[in-house]
Write a protein that holds these residues in place. Structure first.
Motif, mmCIF file in Angstrom:
data_model
loop_
_atom_site.group_PDB
_atom_site.id
_atom_site.type_symbol
_atom_site.label_atom_id
_atom_site.label_comp_id
_atom_site.label_asym_id
_atom_site.label_seq_id
_atom_site.Cartn_x
_atom_site.Cartn_y
_atom_site.Cartn_z
ATOM 1 N N ILE A 178 0.791 -1.213 0.052
ATOM 2 C CA ILE A 178 -0.006 0.195 -0.046
ATOM 3 C C ILE A 178 0.797 1.373 0.021
ATOM 4 C CG2 ILE A 178 -1.836 1.415 1.432
ATOM 5 C CD1 ILE A 178 -2.936 -1.442 2.442
ATOM 6 N N THR A 179 1.911 1.281 0.709
ATOM 7 C CA THR A 179 2.921 2.383 0.835
ATOM 8 C C THR A 179 3.462 2.569 -0.461
ATOM 9 O OG1 THR A 179 3.072 1.943 3.339
ATOM 10 C CG2 THR A 179 4.777 3.401 2.099
ATOM 11 N N ASN A 180 3.983 1.555 -1.060
ATOM 12 C CA ASN A 180 4.705 1.713 -2.373
ATOM 13 C C ASN A 180 3.940 2.252 -3.458
ATOM 14 O OD1 ASN A 180 7.327 0.763 -1.530
ATOM 15 N ND2 ASN A 180 6.676 -1.288 -1.995
ATOM 16 N N ALA A 181 2.563 1.896 -3.246
ATOM 17 C CA ALA A 181 1.585 2.283 -4.641
ATOM 18 C C ALA A 181 1.281 3.775 -4.047
ATOM 19 C CB ALA A 181 0.139 1.523 -4.325
ATOM 20 N N ALA A 182 0.990 4.025 -3.001
ATOM 21 C CA ALA A 182 0.698 5.541 -2.286
ATOM 22 C C ALA A 182 1.835 6.512 -2.704
ATOM 23 C CB ALA A 182 0.352 5.599 -0.907
ATOM 24 N N VAL A 183 3.229 6.132 -2.512
ATOM 25 C CA VAL A 183 4.386 6.883 -3.038
ATOM 26 C C VAL A 183 4.498 7.214 -4.430
ATOM 27 C CG1 VAL A 183 6.841 7.080 -2.873
ATOM 28 C CG2 VAL A 183 5.455 6.515 -0.867
ATOM 29 N N GLU A 184 4.232 6.111 -5.323
ATOM 30 C CA GLU A 184 4.346 6.236 -6.677
ATOM 31 C C GLU A 184 3.159 7.077 -7.112
ATOM 32 O OE1 GLU A 184 6.590 5.136 -8.554
ATOM 33 O OE2 GLU A 184 7.452 4.754 -6.910
ATOM 34 N N ALA A 185 2.123 7.060 -6.477
ATOM 35 C CA ALA A 185 0.746 7.875 -6.816
ATOM 36 C C ALA A 185 1.247 9.500 -6.695
ATOM 37 C CB ALA A 185 -0.334 7.604 -6.171
ATOM 38 N N ILE A 186 1.883 9.670 -5.571
ATOM 39 C CA ILE A 186 2.232 11.168 -5.186
ATOM 40 C C ILE A 186 3.052 11.796 -6.247
ATOM 41 C CG2 ILE A 186 3.998 10.847 -3.570
ATOM 42 C CD1 ILE A 186 0.721 12.662 -3.039
ATOM 43 N N LYS A 187 3.905 10.872 -6.778
ATOM 44 C CA LYS A 187 4.852 11.416 -7.873
ATOM 45 C C LYS A 187 4.022 12.009 -8.976
ATOM 46 C CE LYS A 187 8.457 8.440 -6.432
ATOM 47 N NZ LYS A 187 9.519 7.201 -6.988
ATOM 48 N N THR A 188 3.054 11.468 -9.368
ATOM 49 C CA THR A 188 2.155 11.879 -10.567
ATOM 50 C C THR A 188 1.324 13.145 -10.187
ATOM 51 O OG1 THR A 188 0.312 10.447 -10.156
ATOM 52 C CG2 THR A 188 2.133 9.472 -11.183
ATOM 53 N N ILE A 189 0.891 13.169 -9.043
ATOM 54 C CA ILE A 189 0.199 14.542 -8.623
ATOM 55 C C ILE A 189 1.038 15.667 -8.366
ATOM 56 C CG2 ILE A 189 -1.330 15.290 -6.986
ATOM 57 C CD1 ILE A 189 -2.112 12.231 -6.190
ATOM 58 N N PHE A 190 2.354 15.531 -7.839
ATOM 59 C CA PHE A 190 3.017 16.532 -7.393
ATOM 60 C C PHE A 190 3.390 17.600 -8.297
ATOM 61 C CE2 PHE A 190 7.489 18.469 -6.642
ATOM 62 C CZ PHE A 190 7.346 19.263 -5.435
ATOM 63 N N LYS A 191 3.456 18.765 -8.250
ATOM 64 C CA LYS A 191 3.946 19.791 -9.320
ATOM 65 C C LYS A 191 4.841 20.528 -8.462
ATOM 66 C CE LYS A 191 1.059 22.142 -12.005
ATOM 67 N NZ LYS A 191 -0.120 22.941 -12.334
ATOM 68 N N PRO A 192 5.982 20.594 -9.270
ATOM 69 C CA PRO A 192 7.210 21.691 -8.576
ATOM 70 C C PRO A 192 6.535 23.050 -8.443
ATOM 71 C CG PRO A 192 7.953 20.102 -10.429
ATOM 72 C CD PRO A 192 6.339 20.139 -10.420
ATOM 73 N N GLY A 193 7.113 23.766 -7.288
ATOM 74 C CA GLY A 193 6.745 25.182 -7.249
ATOM 75 C C GLY A 193 5.516 25.449 -6.349
ATOM 76 N N ILE A 194 4.662 24.373 -6.157
ATOM 77 C CA ILE A 194 3.492 24.575 -5.306
ATOM 78 C C ILE A 194 3.754 24.402 -3.933
ATOM 79 C CG2 ILE A 194 1.133 23.785 -5.169
ATOM 80 C CD1 ILE A 194 1.501 25.050 -7.794
ATOM 81 N N LYS A 195 3.283 25.116 -3.063
ATOM 82 C CA LYS A 195 3.377 24.935 -1.479
ATOM 83 C C LYS A 195 2.326 24.153 -1.186
ATOM 84 C CE LYS A 195 6.003 29.379 -1.033
ATOM 85 N NZ LYS A 195 5.982 30.743 -0.147
ATOM 86 N N TYR A 196 2.355 22.884 -0.756
ATOM 87 C CA TYR A 196 1.096 22.209 -0.379
ATOM 88 C C TYR A 196 1.179 21.888 1.104
ATOM 89 C CZ TYR A 196 1.314 20.104 -5.174
ATOM 90 O OH TYR A 196 1.329 20.093 -6.443
ATOM 91 N N LYS A 197 -0.169 21.943 1.418
ATOM 92 C CA LYS A 197 -0.524 22.069 2.823
ATOM 93 C C LYS A 197 -1.288 20.707 3.401
ATOM 94 C CE LYS A 197 -0.929 24.008 6.917
ATOM 95 N NZ LYS A 197 0.309 24.394 7.779
ATOM 96 N N ARG A 198 -1.833 19.962 2.827
ATOM 97 C CA ARG A 198 -2.531 18.657 3.283
ATOM 98 C C ARG A 198 -2.736 17.849 2.273
ATOM 99 N NH1 ARG A 198 -6.524 18.625 6.876
ATOM 100 N NH2 ARG A 198 -8.163 16.959 6.645
#
Length: 418
Positions: free
Chosen positions: A320-340
């Motif tokens: 589950i953790t491996n899948a979640a970490v791989e998923a977050i890589k596709t969502i993340f956008k450089p330069g954005i300040k994420y809070k949640r």
């Protein structure tokens, strides 16, 4: 008969048990990351501090009125809640823990009991053994016990913190007293529709015809109406297996680098996997969410989510953790300040009873590994065993600048009597 036992200003009361200097003084407890007020003492309420007040806007007000501000101490509150619930189980085997600070009790075969005296026994034992003040409402149904509890809370001197609705006269008087919006189960939208029908109090709602309620609302509202009429239709809830498990949190600070975000997602996913194993479930999919700080209008905003479907149901932290970490890589956008961020596992099935696949399946080494990790973490009462990409110091990175000691769950914080 049913009873609703509710702890008064629970978070504040827990703090006062171990810090008597807070007695009689205005106190406010903050939410995660010291964001807003989620609990207030009666003194703070009387001064005018509202529930949900953002502390950065009300800091000066609190200083001017000498309101003591504390961060949420969830280990302390959880432990004190467990103590209260164990005491309640001494009075009846039928207990429904409704929330961290309240529970329903059902009394079957208690026909000869003096419920006013029994309610005071409950209240006095909890106060003596834990130091937590409570109010007890007792009535023939769950909905009426909620109202009886509100009466006890509103008029502590007259009731002594215990009120019993044991006659038709008391039932009608209580229903005429309580406003419609304060009735358990009646939300804003339902209240608005009932107001249009001329309902202002709980009693007005009970005067509507059954046929009209069934025609215009669902079976839930009809059951509530019958419950308020003294006909028990709402039973104690049996704890059911959850259909989805979620872990969502705001970060301590805004993050614009993916490494910190990956660590948070890994921790959230691990928590979900542990909860899965606790209830004996496995999941078919995991949903990962990430969003920027919507309150900072001058910053670029971004919100995204991704769903990962597994070829087989799993409860493995590794999978589950491996899948979640791989998923977050596709969502993340450089330069954005994420809070949640958040992780949800869904498509749940029983771990010991699900359809197997002939060609793919879980790594057989995961089951004994997860069992060992859970055993060690339970034995040592903490998350001692973690994945390598998790923060080894803390489970949640939250801003807690006003945190009180963990008086009952951390050996170094136990009070020393001199």
């Amino acid at each position: 008969m049913f009873a609703l036992v509710d702890c008064n200003n629970f978070y504040t009361s827990c703090e006062r048990v171990f810090d008597p200097n807070l007695q009689g003084k205005p106190v406010a407890i903050l939410s995660n990351n010291d964001g807003c007020v989620i609990s207030r003492s009666d003194e703070a309420k009387s001064i005018g501090l509202p529930m949900g007040a953002p502390i950065f806007k009300w800091e000066r007000f609190c200083k001017q009125n000498n309101i003591r501000i504390l961060s949420s101490n969830y280990p302390l509150y959880g432990d004190m809640s467990a103590r209260v619930m164990r005491i309640l189980e001494q009075f009846t085997p039928d207990v429904e823990v409704y929330s961290i600070d309240e529970a329903f009790l059902e009394f079957r075969g208690f026909d000869k009991y003096d419920f006013d005296d029994y309610g005071h026994q409950i209240r006095n034992r909890i106060l003596k053994w834990t130091g937590i003040p409570t109010c007890v409402g007792i009535a023939p149904t769950k909905a009426l016990s909620k109202i009886a509890n509100k009466v006890a809370r509103k008029f502590p001197k007259e009731t002594g913190g215990v009120y019993v609705i044991d006659s038709e006269e008391k039932r009608i008087k209580a229903l005429k007293w309580i406003k419609l919006g304060s009735v358990w189960g009646i939300g804003y939208r339902l209240q608005k529709r009932l107001n249009a029908k001329g309902c202002k109090t709980g009693y007005d709602f009970t005067q509507l015809s059954d046929s009209w309620v069934r025609k215009n609302f669902s079976i839930t509202e009809w059951k509530l109406k019958k419950d308020l009429q003294g006909v028990s239709k709402l039973e104690l809830d049996v704890r059911e297996t959850k259909r989805a498990i979620a872990t969502t949190r705001s970060f301590e600070y805004t993050y614009s680098d993916i490494e910190n975000i990956k660590e948070r997602i890994s921790t959230f996913a691990s928590s979900c996997a542990e909860k899965l194993r606790t209830q004996g479930s496995s999941c078919h999919m995991v949903v990962v969410m990430l969003s920027s700080d919507r309150h900072k209008k001058d910053s670029e905003q971004h919100r995204g989510s991704k769903t990962v479907v597994f070829p087989y149901p799993t409860d493995s932290t590794l999978t589950i953790t491996n899948a979640a970490v791989e998923a977050i890589k596709t969502i993340f956008k450089p330069g954005i300040k994420y809070k949640r961020a958040g992780v949800i596992v869904t498509g749940l099935v029983p771990t010991d009873n699900h359809q197997l696949d002939l060609f793919v399946g879980e790594n057989p080494k995961h089951k004994p590994l997860m069992h060992t990790i859970d055993h060690l973490n339970k034995k040592f009462k903490a998350d001692k065993i973690k994945l390598g990409n998790q923060d080894l110091e803390r489970t949640w990175k939250m801003r807690q600048e006003r945190l009180s000691p963990k008086y009952t769950t951390k050996i170094s914080d136990i009070i020393t009597v001199k």
